[in-house]
Design a protein around this motif. Structure first.
Motif, PDB file in Angstrom:
ATOM      1  N   ALA A   1       0.832  -1.208   0.000  1.00  0.00           N
ATOM      2  CA  ALA A   1       0.000   0.000   0.000  1.00  0.00           C
ATOM      3  C   ALA A   1       0.861   1.252   0.000  1.00  0.00           C
ATOM      4  O   ALA A   1       0.580   2.224  -0.717  1.00  0.00           O
ATOM      5  N   ALA A   2       1.930   1.258   0.810  1.00  0.00           N
ATOM      6  CA  ALA A   2       2.815   2.414   0.868  1.00  0.00           C
ATOM      7  C   ALA A   2       3.554   2.603  -0.453  1.00  0.00           C
ATOM      8  O   ALA A   2       3.770   3.730  -0.905  1.00  0.00           O
ATOM      9  N   MET A   3       3.949   1.508  -1.094  1.00  0.00           N
ATOM     10  CA  MET A   3       4.637   1.614  -2.374  1.00  0.00           C
ATOM     11  C   MET A   3       3.705   2.118  -3.474  1.00  0.00           C
ATOM     12  O   MET A   3       4.139   2.810  -4.395  1.00  0.00           O
ATOM     13  N   MET A   4       2.420   1.785  -3.383  1.00  0.00           N
ATOM     14  CA  MET A   4       1.461   2.352  -4.332  1.00  0.00           C
ATOM     15  C   MET A   4       1.377   3.867  -4.160  1.00  0.00           C
ATOM     16  O   MET A   4       1.361   4.619  -5.145  1.00  0.00           O
ATOM     17  N   ALA A   5       1.331   4.315  -2.904  1.00  0.00           N
ATOM     18  CA  ALA A   5       1.294   5.755  -2.662  1.00  0.00           C
ATOM     19  C   ALA A   5       2.571   6.419  -3.178  1.00  0.00           C
ATOM     20  O   ALA A   5       2.521   7.508  -3.771  1.00  0.00           O
ATOM     21  N   ASP A   6       3.702   5.769  -2.984  1.00  0.00           N
ATOM     22  CA  ASP A   6       4.957   6.284  -3.533  1.00  0.00           C
ATOM     23  C   ASP A   6       4.857   6.430  -5.050  1.00  0.00           C
ATOM     24  O   ASP A   6       5.281   7.440  -5.619  1.00  0.00           O
TER      25      ASP A   6
END
Length: 549
Positions: free
Chosen positions: A51-56
């Motif tokens: 999820a955090a990498m998608m936001a990145d």
């Protein structure tokens, strides 16, 4: 009167947020409830790191903060992998973390972590909102911090009881980006240095670029016949077919390009820090005093002189620096280095032509040639980390801005969540993810996210049955003593079908084209497993050659 959860969502809407990624948690149920009444797309993921990498990735491709929400404790620590990527890669991102209720803090309550101590190293700012009336202030500040100077991730923690408390608060307003501009005297000095140079080169990197600024710098470089390189995993900043392009300045750099940088008399760094990987472990420029005249342009003054002492330091975003170059023109005629620029481009074309042969029944060189001929210039390519990525970074010729999402931090598992995010952001464009077998299974569960949201990405899993990069180093440093680098893998094509997607297996080179076309025609998220001989560890050297010196 509004609850803290409603105020969080109201502030997100005011700041133009269109999508968030999350793994739900009871610690921020009040925010999830408030999101129910908005048009913000909520992408539910299967692990917080993904999820955090998608936001990145959203931040990487748009320049606006990607937003992620996770729950406390394990959820937050899982997400820290994405924070690290965003921090090292200078990507604007905001991570909201549900926190224990205020009265339980400092007791090591259930899943409690003091995030200001835990995450300071991987975030630009870590804040906790104790008072719901201050939510508009904190959220707007988070957007400003994430985007100003050197962009990066911000963490805001949300005590659970604060989110359910009702209060009066000012109406949230959108943040205003903080821009830094070059002074006229700095541009004049840069023009003098460039005009006096005999062997200049520009190296582009970092963030805070746009399609317009990339095009403007291309025009500037063409006017001056200035050779241009792109920093590690920032290849989308310059058209690789342009006759002034000199190649990528990253891991496994073309030795001819490395020699040109070392022998340059002027190096223009725009946007990037020129850290360990692009600098070939700090050998292309001497630390702290480069032999070359150094002009360093970076939006954060703290980065100017931090490692390299520049002859001319310009605190400006790439966009504003490039905008000031319109009137910087050569005095007349072809610059003295034009022939050198042409030779550097020819060297790049030769370096980026893939080999036709290699060990085993699958040859990645012809596969890369087919991909080059059969994908559009606006195709978005994503990847994580591993030797397999060399095939993409060395042999794909990026043509346009916004077509690359890859972690300069070298984080495995990034490619698949990034591909999901890129396809959600640009559903009209093809998205191709390169992943090694080890890399894919770091966040392979996000293939289920692609299925749920009907995002037809194409994932190329290059399966050699080993952690390839580590094995390569292991065989070089400890030849014949294999330890902890072998892998046992699933049938990746069957795994795709089990999720409800399309699966293909390629065991011979000639099978790839039809497999890719079937994957594209399926309209489903697809995995193409490419069975690569582990001997094909690099495009030019086999594992046995490395082992035997």
């Amino acid at each position: 009167m509004k609850t803290g959860g409603q105020l969080i969502v109201e502030a997100l809407v005011a700041n133009g947020v269109k999508r968030i990624s999350c793994v739900p948690g009871e610690s921020y149920l009040a925010v999830l409830d408030a999101l129910h009444d908005t048009d913000i797309d909520v992408i539910v993921c299967r692990q917080e790191g993904g999820a955090a990498m998608m936001a990145d990735c959203w931040g990487r491709l748009t320049g606006e903060p990607g937003v992620c929400m996770v729950t406390r404790g394990p959820g937050a620590t899982n997400a820290s992998a994405g924070l690290h990527v965003a921090r090292q890669d200078s990507i604007p991102m905001i991570l909201f973390i549900g926190q224990v209720q205020r009265e339980a803090r400092e007791r090591e309550a259930f899943q409690e972590i003091e995030y200001r101590r835990a995450f300071t190293e991987v975030a630009k700012w870590v804040g906790e909102i104790d008072d719901p009336a201050r939510i508009p202030e904190f959220v707007t500040r988070a957007f400003a911090v994430a985007t100003s100077g050197r962009p990066g991730p911000v963490v805001l923690t949300l005590p659970e009881d604060m989110l359910t408390e009702s209060t009066e608060a000012p109406l949230a307003r959108a943040y205003q980006p903080v821009e830094s501009h070059p002074g006229p005297s700095q541009i004049a000095r840069f023009e003098e240095l460039l005009a006096a140079a005999e062997r200049p080169i520009a190296i582009l990197g970092g963030t805070r670029w746009s399609a317009e600024s990339v095009a403007a710098f291309r025009r500037f470089a063409e006017r001056w016949r200035l050779p241009v390189g792109c920093s590690f995993r920032r290849q989308m900043l310059f058209d690789h077919v342009n006759p002034v392009y000199a190649g990528d300045v990253g891991i496994g750099i073309n030795p001819a390009l490395a020699k040109e940088i070392k022998e340059a008399d002027l190096v223009l760094l725009v946007g990037g820090r020129f850290s360990e990987m692009p600098s070939s472990s700090y050998t292309l420029l001497d630390v702290p005093y480069p032999r070359q005249t150094l002009v360093h342009v970076h939006p954060d003054p703290a980065e100017l002189g931090r490692v390299y002492r520049p002859d001319l330091a310009i605190a400006a975003s790439p966009r504003d620096f490039v905008a000031a170059l319109d009137d910087v023109r050569p005095a007349g005629g072809e610059p003295a280095w034009s022939a050198r620029t042409a030779a550097m481009h020819e060297a790049y074309l030769k370096w980026s032509t893939p080999p036709e042969k290699g060990p085993g029944d699958v040859q990645m060189g012809p596969i890369m040639n087919w991909i080059e001929a059969n994908t559009a210039p606006d195709t978005i390519f994503t990847n994580g980390a591993g030797n397999y990525a060399t095939w993409l970074h060395r042999f794909h010729r990026f043509r346009r801005y916004g077509t690359q999402a890859a972690p300069a931090s070298g984080s495995m598992g990034y490619g698949l969540p990034a591909a999901v995010a890129a396809k959600q952001l640009h559903p009209e464009r093809e998205v191709v993810c390169f992943a090694g077998d080890g890399c894919f299974l770091m966040h392979g569960q996000e293939f289920a996210t692609a299925i749920r949201y009907q995002l037809p990405i194409i994932v190329l899993v290059i399966n050699n049955g080993i952690y390839g990069t580590i094995r390569m180093h292991q065989e070089r440093e400890y030849p014949g003593r294999v330890s902890a680098t072998d892998l046992t893998n699933p049938d990746f094509a069957a795994l795709a079908r089990a999720y409800g997607g399309h699966g293909e297996t390629v065991v011979r080179t000639e099978e790839f084209a039809d497999a890719f076309l079937r994957a594209r025609a399926s309209g489903k998220p697809a995995i193409i497993e490419i069975k690569l001989d582990p001997e094909a560890i690099t495009p030019t050297r086999t594992l046995s050659e490395i082992r035997n010196g």
